[in-house]
Write an enzyme that holds these catalytic residues in place. Sequence first.
Site, PDB file in Angstrom:
ATOM      1  N   SER A   1      -4.723   8.443  15.119  1.00 37.44           N
ATOM      2  CA  SER A   1      -3.760   9.057  16.234  1.00 37.44           C
ATOM      3  C   SER A   1      -4.569  10.226  16.733  1.00 37.44           C
ATOM      4  CB  SER A   1      -2.552   9.551  15.669  1.00 37.44           C
ATOM      5  OG  SER A   1      -1.888   8.658  15.105  1.00 37.44           O
TER       6      SER A   1
HETATM    7  N1  SAH Z   1      -0.643   7.759  10.668  1.00 32.06           N
HETATM    8  C1  SAH Z   1      -2.008   6.875  11.048  1.00 32.06           C
HETATM    9  C2  SAH Z   1      -1.877   6.400  12.456  1.00 32.06           C
HETATM   10  C3  SAH Z   1      -1.014   5.344  12.427  1.00 32.06           C
HETATM   11  S1  SAH Z   1      -1.200   3.926  13.694  1.00 32.06           S
HETATM   12  C4  SAH Z   1      -2.931   7.717  10.975  1.00 32.06           C
HETATM   13  O1  SAH Z   1      -2.887   9.018  10.798  1.00 32.06           O
HETATM   14  O2  SAH Z   1      -4.165   7.402  10.903  1.00 32.06           O
HETATM   15  C5  SAH Z   1       0.226   2.937  12.961  1.00 32.06           C
HETATM   16  C6  SAH Z   1       0.197   2.322  11.869  1.00 32.06           C
HETATM   17  O3  SAH Z   1       1.396   1.710  11.318  1.00 32.06           O
HETATM   18  C7  SAH Z   1      -0.880   1.365  11.717  1.00 32.06           C
HETATM   19  O4  SAH Z   1      -1.872   1.125  10.641  1.00 32.06           O
HETATM   20  C8  SAH Z   1       0.163  -0.085  11.571  1.00 32.06           C
HETATM   21  O5  SAH Z   1      -0.698  -0.989  10.941  1.00 32.06           O
HETATM   22  C9  SAH Z   1       1.214   0.618  10.663  1.00 32.06           C
HETATM   23  N2  SAH Z   1       2.733   0.093  10.881  1.00 32.06           N
HETATM   24  C10 SAH Z   1       3.473  -0.890  11.914  1.00 32.06           C
HETATM   25  N3  SAH Z   1       4.396  -1.375  11.660  1.00 32.06           N
HETATM   26  C11 SAH Z   1       4.480  -0.944  10.427  1.00 32.06           C
HETATM   27  C12 SAH Z   1       5.751  -1.227   9.450  1.00 32.06           C
HETATM   28  N4  SAH Z   1       6.551  -1.917   9.607  1.00 32.06           N
HETATM   29  N5  SAH Z   1       5.359  -0.652   8.048  1.00 32.06           N
HETATM   30  C13 SAH Z   1       4.315   0.063   7.653  1.00 32.06           C
HETATM   31  N6  SAH Z   1       3.251   0.074   8.445  1.00 32.06           N
HETATM   32  C14 SAH Z   1       3.497  -0.342   9.787  1.00 32.06           C
END
Ligand code: SAH
Length: 222
Positions: free
Chosen positions: A68
Amino acid sequence: MLRRQEDTYKHKGARAKLIAELEQKGIADKSVLQAMNKVQRHYFLDAALDKFAYEDVAFPIGNDQTISQPYTVAFQSQLMQIKKLDKVLEIGTGSAYQATVLAELGAQIYTIERQKELYEKNILGYPFKGKYPMLKFFYGDGFKGLPTYAPFDKILITAGVSMVPEKLLEQLKPNGIIVLPLGEEDKQIMTRITKLPNGELQTESFGEFIFVPMLEGVNPKG
Ligand code: SAH
């Protein structure tokens, strides 16, 4: 992925500049700014991106996912109003940068990722091994939460959702809060919901953001 594991004066200077920029953009919570000044964002990125690590932008981290934007991490962290030892569930570990900022703020973090490779990357290569014993990684579907460890004081969703996942609300303590980007694929509204002791939900809306979507189920190959 090759990560650079030294924190030079250049990195420190760039980080301090980023923090000043975040403050200028409206992040007022000093504890959040301090935590982000401590956590080396470049440790979470490929060495090729090293010199851009303290730009206020999102980056690819492989497996079609992103780390992010710092402003987004700061904004969400601020809305979480972390107190020491808060028990926090994060959905979407990704690079683990956001989780580390919350751990630096003193929270106990349970973070879930649905993509196995991303999860394993953190298990094997987390850049601050041993430093945050209260940060725990899980592989699974965030829509299910972590019933074994519930209830939580706070929940943070770092992927876009079109509605509040029911099971997550159930895993929230009375007076607990959930912060989530709520909306359609192309744009979400940052939302904070408080679960009042009588079960009623109180909703506050903040600005517009764009996240990758929260997807159902796990992905054992990605
Ligand atoms: N918090 C992260 C950025 C997240 S991007 C950071 O600091 O880098 C969003 C993430 O959510 C991705 O890695 C994606 O694979 C995950 N994601 C999407 N749907 C999800 C679900 N149902 N359960 C767990 N993770 C999920």
